[in-house]
Design an enzyme around this catalytic site. Structure first.
Site, PDB file in Angstrom:
ATOM      1  N   ILE A  82      -3.443  12.901   9.767  1.00 31.91           N
ATOM      2  CA  ILE A  82      -2.355  12.892   8.549  1.00 31.91           C
ATOM      3  C   ILE A  82      -3.112  13.421   7.291  1.00 31.91           C
ATOM      4  O   ILE A  82      -4.014  12.551   7.121  1.00 31.91           O
ATOM      5  CB  ILE A  82      -1.325  11.570   8.444  1.00 31.91           C
ATOM      6  CG1 ILE A  82      -0.795  11.322   9.763  1.00 31.91           C
ATOM      7  CG2 ILE A  82      -0.604  12.074   7.190  1.00 31.91           C
ATOM      8  CD1 ILE A  82       0.043  12.338  10.219  1.00 31.91           C
ATOM      9  N   ASN A 106       1.240  -1.198   5.368  1.00 32.22           N
ATOM     10  CA  ASN A 106       0.500   0.240   5.460  1.00 32.22           C
ATOM     11  C   ASN A 106      -0.942   0.187   5.040  1.00 32.22           C
ATOM     12  O   ASN A 106      -1.692   0.967   5.257  1.00 32.22           O
ATOM     13  CB  ASN A 106       1.278   1.279   4.643  1.00 32.22           C
ATOM     14  CG  ASN A 106       0.523   2.704   4.497  1.00 32.22           C
ATOM     15  OD1 ASN A 106       0.497   3.306   5.283  1.00 32.22           O
ATOM     16  ND2 ASN A 106       0.194   2.829   3.310  1.00 32.22           N
ATOM     17  N   GLY A 164       0.917  -1.064   0.152  1.00 33.10           N
ATOM     18  CA  GLY A 164      -0.057   0.191   0.087  1.00 33.10           C
ATOM     19  C   GLY A 164       1.103   1.401  -0.099  1.00 33.10           C
ATOM     20  O   GLY A 164       0.737   1.979   0.881  1.00 33.10           O
ATOM     21  N   TYR A 204     -11.919  -1.134  12.699  1.00 32.08           N
ATOM     22  CA  TYR A 204     -10.830  -0.389  12.570  1.00 32.08           C
ATOM     23  C   TYR A 204      -9.967  -0.217  13.707  1.00 32.08           C
ATOM     24  O   TYR A 204      -8.838  -0.702  13.777  1.00 32.08           O
ATOM     25  CB  TYR A 204     -11.166   0.713  11.959  1.00 32.08           C
ATOM     26  CG  TYR A 204      -9.917   1.813  11.855  1.00 32.08           C
ATOM     27  CD1 TYR A 204      -8.974   1.611  10.507  1.00 32.08           C
ATOM     28  CD2 TYR A 204      -9.576   2.874  12.349  1.00 32.08           C
ATOM     29  CE1 TYR A 204      -8.183   2.292  10.129  1.00 32.08           C
ATOM     30  CE2 TYR A 204      -8.275   3.480  12.081  1.00 32.08           C
ATOM     31  CZ  TYR A 204      -7.794   3.311  10.792  1.00 32.08           C
ATOM     32  OH  TYR A 204      -6.654   4.175  10.415  1.00 32.08           O
ATOM     33  N   GLY A 263      16.710  10.478  -8.249  1.00 32.34           N
ATOM     34  CA  GLY A 263      18.067   9.524  -8.425  1.00 32.34           C
ATOM     35  C   GLY A 263      17.847   8.113  -7.634  1.00 32.34           C
ATOM     36  O   GLY A 263      18.700   7.227  -7.323  1.00 32.34           O
ATOM     37  N   ALA A 308     -10.165  -2.363  16.182  1.00 30.04           N
ATOM     38  CA  ALA A 308     -10.138  -3.561  16.736  1.00 30.04           C
ATOM     39  C   ALA A 308      -8.886  -4.093  16.100  1.00 30.04           C
ATOM     40  O   ALA A 308      -7.702  -4.700  16.535  1.00 30.04           O
ATOM     41  CB  ALA A 308     -11.106  -4.634  16.626  1.00 30.04           C
ATOM     42  N   SER A 331       1.463   3.613  -2.566  1.00 30.82           N
ATOM     43  CA  SER A 331       1.141   4.475  -3.750  1.00 30.82           C
ATOM     44  C   SER A 331       1.126   5.887  -3.445  1.00 30.82           C
ATOM     45  O   SER A 331       1.239   6.858  -4.441  1.00 30.82           O
ATOM     46  CB  SER A 331       0.408   3.916  -5.124  1.00 30.82           C
ATOM     47  OG  SER A 331      -1.168   3.794  -4.335  1.00 30.82           O
ATOM     48  N   ARG A 332       0.413   6.258  -2.583  1.00 28.66           N
ATOM     49  CA  ARG A 332       0.108   7.511  -2.233  1.00 28.66           C
ATOM     50  C   ARG A 332      -0.289   7.698  -0.707  1.00 28.66           C
ATOM     51  O   ARG A 332      -0.210   6.751   0.089  1.00 28.66           O
ATOM     52  CB  ARG A 332      -1.327   7.893  -3.037  1.00 28.66           C
ATOM     53  CG  ARG A 332      -2.530   6.889  -2.492  1.00 28.66           C
ATOM     54  CD  ARG A 332      -3.617   7.328  -3.542  1.00 28.66           C
ATOM     55  NE  ARG A 332      -4.728   6.046  -3.141  1.00 28.66           N
ATOM     56  CZ  ARG A 332      -5.661   6.197  -2.534  1.00 28.66           C
ATOM     57  NH1 ARG A 332      -5.843   7.117  -1.915  1.00 28.66           N
ATOM     58  NH2 ARG A 332      -6.376   5.263  -2.625  1.00 28.66           N
TER      59      ARG A 332
HETATM   60  N1  LIG Z   1      -4.286   9.681   7.503  1.00 31.69           N
HETATM   61  C1  LIG Z   1      -4.524   9.500   8.817  1.00 31.69           C
HETATM   62  O1  LIG Z   1      -4.837  10.456   9.573  1.00 31.69           O
HETATM   63  C2  LIG Z   1      -4.224   8.171   9.256  1.00 31.69           C
HETATM   64  C3  LIG Z   1      -4.559   8.072  10.776  1.00 31.69           C
HETATM   65  C4  LIG Z   1      -4.387   6.738  11.569  1.00 31.69           C
HETATM   66  C5  LIG Z   1      -3.939   5.740  10.634  1.00 31.69           C
HETATM   67  N2  LIG Z   1      -3.711   5.709   9.189  1.00 31.69           N
HETATM   68  C6  LIG Z   1      -3.295   4.607   8.475  1.00 31.69           C
HETATM   69  O2  LIG Z   1      -2.367   4.726   7.754  1.00 31.69           O
HETATM   70  C7  LIG Z   1      -2.249   3.901   6.684  1.00 31.69           C
HETATM   71  C8  LIG Z   1      -2.358   4.801   5.372  1.00 31.69           C
HETATM   72  O3  LIG Z   1      -3.314   5.657   5.389  1.00 31.69           O
HETATM   73  P1  LIG Z   1      -3.423   6.909   4.252  1.00 31.69           P
HETATM   74  O4  LIG Z   1      -4.092   7.856   5.130  1.00 31.69           O
HETATM   75  O5  LIG Z   1      -2.266   7.119   3.676  1.00 31.69           O
HETATM   76  O6  LIG Z   1      -4.568   6.178   3.327  1.00 31.69           O
HETATM   77  P2  LIG Z   1      -5.066   6.368   1.898  1.00 31.69           P
HETATM   78  O7  LIG Z   1      -4.686   7.838   1.320  1.00 31.69           O
HETATM   79  O8  LIG Z   1      -6.230   6.011   1.473  1.00 31.69           O
HETATM   80  O9  LIG Z   1      -3.792   5.587   1.041  1.00 31.69           O
HETATM   81  C9  LIG Z   1      -3.871   4.123   1.171  1.00 31.69           C
HETATM   82  C10 LIG Z   1      -2.501   3.300   0.270  1.00 31.69           C
HETATM   83  O10 LIG Z   1      -2.958   2.019   0.415  1.00 31.69           O
HETATM   84  C11 LIG Z   1      -3.131   1.225  -0.723  1.00 31.69           C
HETATM   85  N3  LIG Z   1      -4.145   0.287  -0.755  1.00 31.69           N
HETATM   86  C12 LIG Z   1      -5.143   0.073   0.038  1.00 31.69           C
HETATM   87  N4  LIG Z   1      -5.993  -0.701  -0.120  1.00 31.69           N
HETATM   88  C13 LIG Z   1      -5.064  -1.492  -0.754  1.00 31.69           C
HETATM   89  C14 LIG Z   1      -4.994  -3.114  -0.838  1.00 31.69           C
HETATM   90  N5  LIG Z   1      -6.272  -3.718  -0.660  1.00 31.69           N
HETATM   91  N6  LIG Z   1      -4.009  -3.459  -1.385  1.00 31.69           N
HETATM   92  C15 LIG Z   1      -2.945  -2.889  -1.864  1.00 31.69           C
HETATM   93  N7  LIG Z   1      -2.832  -1.398  -1.577  1.00 31.69           N
HETATM   94  C16 LIG Z   1      -4.002  -0.999  -0.725  1.00 31.69           C
HETATM   95  C17 LIG Z   1      -3.877   2.501  -1.450  1.00 31.69           C
HETATM   96  O11 LIG Z   1      -3.626   2.051  -3.138  1.00 31.69           O
HETATM   97  P3  LIG Z   1      -4.621   2.686  -4.326  1.00 31.69           P
HETATM   98  O12 LIG Z   1      -4.146   3.912  -4.671  1.00 31.69           O
HETATM   99  O13 LIG Z   1      -4.330   1.449  -5.305  1.00 31.69           O
HETATM  100  O14 LIG Z   1      -5.889   2.608  -3.714  1.00 31.69           O
HETATM  101  C18 LIG Z   1      -2.906   3.806  -1.250  1.00 31.69           C
HETATM  102  O15 LIG Z   1      -1.715   3.334  -1.659  1.00 31.69           O
HETATM  103  C19 LIG Z   1      -3.619   3.235   6.771  1.00 31.69           C
HETATM  104  O16 LIG Z   1      -3.403   1.942   7.384  1.00 31.69           O
HETATM  105  C20 LIG Z   1      -4.295   3.874   7.868  1.00 31.69           C
HETATM  106  O17 LIG Z   1      -5.454   3.113   8.561  1.00 31.69           O
HETATM  107  C21 LIG Z   1      -4.000   6.979   8.581  1.00 31.69           C
END
Ligand SMILES: NC(=O)c1ccc[n+]([C@@H]2O[C@H](COP(=O)([O-])OP(=O)(O)OC[C@H]3O[C@@H](n4cnc5c(N)ncnc54)[C@H](OP(=O)(O)O)[C@@H]3O)[C@@H](O)[C@H]2O)c1
Length: 261
Positions: free
Chosen positions: A194, A96, A15, A161, A60, A163, A17-18
């Site tokens: 974030i 991730n 996970g 989530y 690079g 859990a 890519s973004r």
């Molecule tokens: N943002 C926050 O404030 C926050 C807070 C607490 C915890 N988190 C945790 O941090 C992690 C990343 O969050 P984020 O905010 O960066 O999420 P996001 O913006 O939704 O990015 C999710 C990333 O995971 C990939 N992905 C999702 N489902 C996938 C799957 N089944 N197989 C392969 N790749 C998958 C997506 O790829 P695609 O582009 O192909 O969809 C994308 O690269 C998560 O575990 C989230 O629970 C985030």
């Protein structure tokens, strides 16, 4: 000058890519690691993958994108084995992938519960199980699980989530107890507020995000790079004495967001 040097290391970001995972991919590459990242191949985000690959190569670094639904355990194992066959090893694993769909616990169906647990918890297990034989052979590995502040405060809006993210902490403890003596170090990073697509899907207007930022003692939302920097530190030689830790990266929100916080 202090540097984080990951030259010669091979990293896999599930996970990546973004959002937070994208920043981790970019940062590991900047530090010199060859980084393979997975994504679902959603056409909506094709540009983001291209942008990330261009940013890395312009800097690079070397990143490779692989389309893989992390829920596919067999394909996760195949990808890991293929990387080891081609590159000789995997030094660093980032789990991730997570899904947070806010809904009331009493309305959650069995299928929604199982889906949430599979995406947020089982995908990490699939990745860990696949890399362990290789890391054991090398007597070296660095595993980072991406948790959530929901583990501390039950936030995030979804029982599955909270859990599943708590399950990652148990997984981390098991891994440290059983594998740290074999050179495999694991930690969990718990992000909070974030600014990513995931956050913007829940807090979809500017005003909601402004209110959210107002709850953070530091006074703003976090940036994906602020998680990525810690990841790079932990998986580098600077982190060689750090394992079994749950680290909140939240601008102080989880513990200190009350009045005057
Ligand atoms: N943002 C926050 O404030 C926050 C807070 C607490 C915890 N988190 C945790 O941090 C992690 C990343 O969050 P984020 O905010 O960066 O999420 P996001 O913006 O939704 O990015 C999710 C990333 O995971 C990939 N992905 C999702 N489902 C996938 C799957 N089944 N197989 C392969 N790749 C998958 C997506 O790829 P695609 O582009 O192909 O969809 C994308 O690269 C998560 O575990 C989230 O629970 C985030």
């Amino acid at each position: 000058m202090l540097t984080i040097d990951l030259k010669g290391k091979v990293a896999l970001v599930l996970g990546g890519s973004r959002g937070i995972g994208g920043a981790i991919t970019k940062t590991l590459c900047e530090a010199g690691a060859l980084t393979i990242f997975t994504h679902k191949g959603n056409p909506k985000y094709r540009d983001r993958v291209e942008t990330l690959l261009n940013q890395v190569s312009n800097g690079g670094g070397i990143a490779k994108a692989k389309i893989l639904d992390a829920r596919d355990a067999a394909k996760t194992t195949s990808l890991v084995n293929q990387i080891v066959k081609e590159k000789g090893k995997i030094d660093i694993l980032l789990c991730n992938v997570g899904q947070n769909v806010a809904r009331a616990a009493e309305e959650l169906t069995d299928a929604q519960w199982e889906d949430g647990i599979e995406i947020t918890l089982s995908t990490a297990f699939y990745g860990v199980r696949a890399v362990l034989p290789h890391m054991l052979k090398a007597q070296y590995g660095r595993i980072i699980l991406i948790g959530s502040s929901a583990v501390y405060d039950g936030g995030g809006g979804a029982i599955d989530y909270a859990a599943a993210k708590s399950g990652l902490t148990g997984m981390m403890k098991y891994l440290v107890k059983n594998y740290a003596r074999k050179g495999i170090l694991t930690n969990v990073i718990h992000p909070c507020v974030i600014d990513t697509d995931l956050l913007r899907e829940r807090y979809f207007d500017e005003e909601k995000r402004r209110q959210l930022a107002g709850q953070v003692p530091v006074g703003r939302l976090g940036k994906p790079e602020e998680i990525a920097g810690l990841v790079a530190y932990l998986v580098s030689s600077w982190g060689d004495f750090i394992c079994g830790q749950s680290i909140l990266v939240d601008g102080g929100r989880t513990l200190f967001s009350g009045p005057g916080g």
